[in-house]
Write an enzyme that holds these catalytic residues in place. Structure first.
Site, PDB file in Angstrom:
ATOM      1  N   TYR A   1      40.648  39.404  33.976  1.00 53.95           N
ATOM      2  CA  TYR A   1      39.382  39.966  34.442  1.00 53.95           C
ATOM      3  C   TYR A   1      38.213  39.043  34.104  1.00 53.95           C
ATOM      4  O   TYR A   1      38.304  38.204  33.232  1.00 53.95           O
ATOM      5  CB  TYR A   1      39.158  41.392  33.921  1.00 53.95           C
ATOM      6  CG  TYR A   1      38.826  41.605  32.467  1.00 53.95           C
ATOM      7  CD1 TYR A   1      37.524  41.422  31.975  1.00 53.95           C
ATOM      8  CD2 TYR A   1      39.780  42.090  31.568  1.00 53.95           C
ATOM      9  CE1 TYR A   1      37.204  41.678  30.654  1.00 53.95           C
ATOM     10  CE2 TYR A   1      39.470  42.357  30.246  1.00 53.95           C
ATOM     11  CZ  TYR A   1      38.175  42.154  29.788  1.00 53.95           C
ATOM     12  OH  TYR A   1      37.854  42.416  28.481  1.00 53.95           O
TER      13      TYR A   1
ATOM     14  N   ARG B   1      24.263  41.297  31.434  1.00 57.02           N
ATOM     15  CA  ARG B   1      24.407  39.843  31.292  1.00 57.02           C
ATOM     16  C   ARG B   1      23.202  39.190  30.613  1.00 57.02           C
ATOM     17  O   ARG B   1      23.323  38.086  30.071  1.00 57.02           O
ATOM     18  CB  ARG B   1      24.629  39.213  32.670  1.00 57.02           C
ATOM     19  CG  ARG B   1      25.949  39.611  33.306  1.00 57.02           C
ATOM     20  CD  ARG B   1      26.084  39.065  34.708  1.00 57.02           C
ATOM     21  NE  ARG B   1      25.128  39.676  35.631  1.00 57.02           N
ATOM     22  CZ  ARG B   1      25.036  39.373  36.924  1.00 57.02           C
ATOM     23  NH1 ARG B   1      25.852  38.451  37.438  1.00 57.02           N
ATOM     24  NH2 ARG B   1      24.160  39.978  37.702  1.00 57.02           N
TER      25      ARG B   1
ATOM     26  N   LYS C   1      25.397  30.247  41.024  1.00 58.09           N
ATOM     27  CA  LYS C   1      24.177  30.829  41.586  1.00 58.09           C
ATOM     28  C   LYS C   1      23.157  31.234  40.526  1.00 58.09           C
ATOM     29  O   LYS C   1      22.021  31.582  40.862  1.00 58.09           O
ATOM     30  CB  LYS C   1      24.547  32.049  42.445  1.00 58.09           C
ATOM     31  CG  LYS C   1      25.404  31.705  43.652  1.00 58.09           C
ATOM     32  CD  LYS C   1      25.822  32.949  44.407  1.00 58.09           C
ATOM     33  CE  LYS C   1      26.720  32.601  45.591  1.00 58.09           C
ATOM     34  NZ  LYS C   1      27.189  33.810  46.315  1.00 58.09           N
TER      35      LYS C   1
ATOM     36  N   TYR D   1      33.469  53.353  33.875  1.00 54.36           N
ATOM     37  CA  TYR D   1      32.577  52.620  34.782  1.00 54.36           C
ATOM     38  C   TYR D   1      31.678  53.614  35.521  1.00 54.36           C
ATOM     39  O   TYR D   1      32.098  54.244  36.497  1.00 54.36           O
ATOM     40  CB  TYR D   1      33.364  51.788  35.797  1.00 54.36           C
ATOM     41  CG  TYR D   1      34.278  50.739  35.223  1.00 54.36           C
ATOM     42  CD1 TYR D   1      34.118  50.254  33.927  1.00 54.36           C
ATOM     43  CD2 TYR D   1      35.320  50.208  35.984  1.00 54.36           C
ATOM     44  CE1 TYR D   1      34.964  49.287  33.410  1.00 54.36           C
ATOM     45  CE2 TYR D   1      36.170  49.235  35.480  1.00 54.36           C
ATOM     46  CZ  TYR D   1      35.988  48.780  34.185  1.00 54.36           C
ATOM     47  OH  TYR D   1      36.836  47.826  33.680  1.00 54.36           O
TER      48      TYR D   1
ATOM     49  N   ASP E   1      41.217  47.908  40.880  1.00 53.32           N
ATOM     50  CA  ASP E   1      41.219  48.233  39.455  1.00 53.32           C
ATOM     51  C   ASP E   1      39.889  48.887  39.102  1.00 53.32           C
ATOM     52  O   ASP E   1      38.822  48.345  39.381  1.00 53.32           O
ATOM     53  CB  ASP E   1      41.406  46.960  38.628  1.00 53.32           C
ATOM     54  CG  ASP E   1      41.357  47.244  37.130  1.00 53.32           C
ATOM     55  OD1 ASP E   1      42.412  47.548  36.552  1.00 53.32           O
ATOM     56  OD2 ASP E   1      40.243  47.177  36.552  1.00 53.32           O
TER      57      ASP E   1
ATOM     58  N   GLN F   1      45.819  43.296  30.709  1.00 56.37           N
ATOM     59  CA  GLN F   1      44.584  42.894  31.388  1.00 56.37           C
ATOM     60  C   GLN F   1      43.617  42.366  30.338  1.00 56.37           C
ATOM     61  O   GLN F   1      43.210  43.086  29.428  1.00 56.37           O
ATOM     62  CB  GLN F   1      43.975  44.092  32.126  1.00 56.37           C
ATOM     63  CG  GLN F   1      42.738  43.717  32.909  1.00 56.37           C
ATOM     64  CD  GLN F   1      42.096  44.882  33.631  1.00 56.37           C
ATOM     65  OE1 GLN F   1      40.877  44.966  33.718  1.00 56.37           O
ATOM     66  NE2 GLN F   1      42.907  45.793  34.175  1.00 56.37           N
TER      67      GLN F   1
ATOM     68  N   GLN G   1      30.267  39.453  49.667  1.00 59.60           N
ATOM     69  CA  GLN G   1      30.962  38.998  48.459  1.00 59.60           C
ATOM     70  C   GLN G   1      32.454  39.299  48.550  1.00 59.60           C
ATOM     71  O   GLN G   1      33.297  38.478  48.178  1.00 59.60           O
ATOM     72  CB  GLN G   1      30.370  39.672  47.230  1.00 59.60           C
ATOM     73  CG  GLN G   1      28.966  39.228  46.865  1.00 59.60           C
ATOM     74  CD  GLN G   1      28.396  39.989  45.684  1.00 59.60           C
ATOM     75  OE1 GLN G   1      29.040  40.901  45.146  1.00 59.60           O
ATOM     76  NE2 GLN G   1      27.191  39.630  45.275  1.00 59.60           N
TER      77      GLN G   1
ATOM     78  N   GLY H   1      35.112  41.275  41.241  1.00 58.12           N
ATOM     79  CA  GLY H   1      34.230  42.323  41.711  1.00 58.12           C
ATOM     80  C   GLY H   1      33.417  41.888  42.916  1.00 58.12           C
ATOM     81  O   GLY H   1      33.224  40.694  43.171  1.00 58.12           O
TER      82      GLY H   1
ATOM     83  N   TRP I   1      34.366  47.424  38.407  1.00 58.03           N
ATOM     84  CA  TRP I   1      33.425  47.688  37.308  1.00 58.03           C
ATOM     85  C   TRP I   1      32.005  47.850  37.860  1.00 58.03           C
ATOM     86  O   TRP I   1      31.336  48.869  37.647  1.00 58.03           O
ATOM     87  CB  TRP I   1      33.510  46.555  36.287  1.00 58.03           C
ATOM     88  CG  TRP I   1      32.538  46.643  35.137  1.00 58.03           C
ATOM     89  CD1 TRP I   1      31.727  47.699  34.801  1.00 58.03           C
ATOM     90  CD2 TRP I   1      32.295  45.641  34.147  1.00 58.03           C
ATOM     91  NE1 TRP I   1      30.995  47.411  33.660  1.00 58.03           N
ATOM     92  CE2 TRP I   1      31.318  46.152  33.253  1.00 58.03           C
ATOM     93  CE3 TRP I   1      32.795  44.366  33.935  1.00 58.03           C
ATOM     94  CZ2 TRP I   1      30.851  45.415  32.158  1.00 58.03           C
ATOM     95  CZ3 TRP I   1      32.319  43.642  32.846  1.00 58.03           C
ATOM     96  CH2 TRP I   1      31.367  44.162  31.960  1.00 58.03           C
TER      97      TRP I   1
END
Length: 331
Positions: free
Chosen positions: A218, A242, A229, A57, A52, A190, A300, A294, A21
């Site tokens: 997901y 977010r 964090k 996206y 995925d 999903q 990461q 992700g 994503w």
């Protein structure tokens, strides 16, 4: 890496599957293309041989980046999961929401899964991904203007034509899954699932366990919230979705961070990060087959993949769950 069988298919997917994503940049405040490609390649080197993605996206950007990242990998060594049923280039179906594309222009997203649209979307996805078949093709969201039977008949035709291998759904409830199963054999559902979002435990997971359907979870790290964090006062970048979510605001963020601090000693004892511990807990929940995680950079990606190098006992899972059951967020 550890692998689990997806439903009754021949697919064995890594329990940490790459979620693309953020790779498309869309809704995450931008993404560097080369960083995303490097993250995918780093994941693959650690056994994450499934990705995925979805057309919406980045309005094709994520699929194109995935296609570029995997073009040097033998096609039978990588599993591609993508979706259909969200259009930004027409006004049919259910209006979904307003958004902006990666150029900052206003766009309207519609949920639409009519037969002709699915056929077109599949061809577009194959072209962007640089492949002639998709391993798992999933409706992105349910929509009310097209009968489920019509949608699934189109997918069945794509399987017959060899353009996809298996059918899945996303964000379906148990009743919708049952309706789809009248036409086609589903491999998976999903759905969002995390320590702080466990609603599917009521109906979806029991249905999937009963009928041998896999659950692809997901946002298991709840968009980064459960990494520990993101602290109170955090300022998100422009375009980051977010910023407006209740999980990242006020008392919810304070309570979640306090919970994470309470389980941090366990992560420290294992020599892993909080995020890795969260993924281990998630993978031990009944019915959860794989998690989509992700990564926007190599660091990461490596940390996500290496989560399964550690383990968590049933007693540790139970202790964490007991703490979670006392976490009263207002969502």
């Amino acid at each position: 890496m550890k692998y689990r069988k997806l439903g009754e298919t021949a697919l064995n997917l890594p329990v940490i599957t790459f979620g693309a994503w953020a790779t498309g940049g869309w809704m995450w405040g931008g993404s560097e293309k080369q960083d995303a490609i490097n993250a995918i390649k780093a994941s693959y080197d650690l056994g994450v041989n499934a990705i995925d993605t979805a057309p919406v996206y980045g309005q094709g950007a994520s699929e194109e980046i995935v296609g570029e990242a995997i073009k040097s990998i033998a096609r039978d060594k990588i599993h591609i999961l993508t979706k259909y049923g969200m259009r930004w280039d027409l006004t049919k179906g259910d209006f979904g929401f307003k958004s902006k594309n990666n150029d900052g222009q206003d766009i309207d997203i519609y949920k639409y899964a009519g037969k002709e649209s699915i056929i077109k979307e599949c061809e577009d996805s194959l072209r962007r991904l640089g492949t002639d078949y998709i391993d798992l093709y999933q409706i992105h969201w349910p929509e009310s203007t097209t009968p489920i039977a019509e949608t699934m008949e189109a997918v069945a035709q794509l399987i017959k034509d060899g353009k996809i291998r298996y059918a899945g759904v996303c964000n379906y409830n148990a009743e919708q899954m049952s309706e789809a199963e009248k036409v086609i054999k589903l491999a998976s559902n999903q759905v969002p699932y995390s320590m702080v979002k466990r609603g599917i435990e009521q109906e979806v997971i029991p249905y999937c366990l009963n009928y041998n359907k896999s659950v692809i979870a997901y946002s298991p790290l709840e968009r980064g919230l459960l990494t520990g964090k993101i602290k109170p006062g955090h300022v998100f970048g422009e375009g980051d979705h977010r910023a407006g979510l209740p999980f990242f605001q006020g008392e919810n963020l304070k309570k979640t961070n306090a919970f994470l601090e309470s389980i941090k000693p366990l992560a420290d004892d294992k020599g892993i990060s909080l995020g890795q511990l969260v993924l281990l807990w998630t993978l031990e929940q009944p019915g959860i087959t794989i998690t989509l995680v992700g990564a926007r950079n190599t660091q990461q990606a490596i940390q996500n993949a290496k989560a399964v190098d550690a383990s968590i006992s049933a007693e540790e899972v139970a202790a964490i769950t007991e703490k979670l059951d006392q976490l009263a967020l207002v969502i």
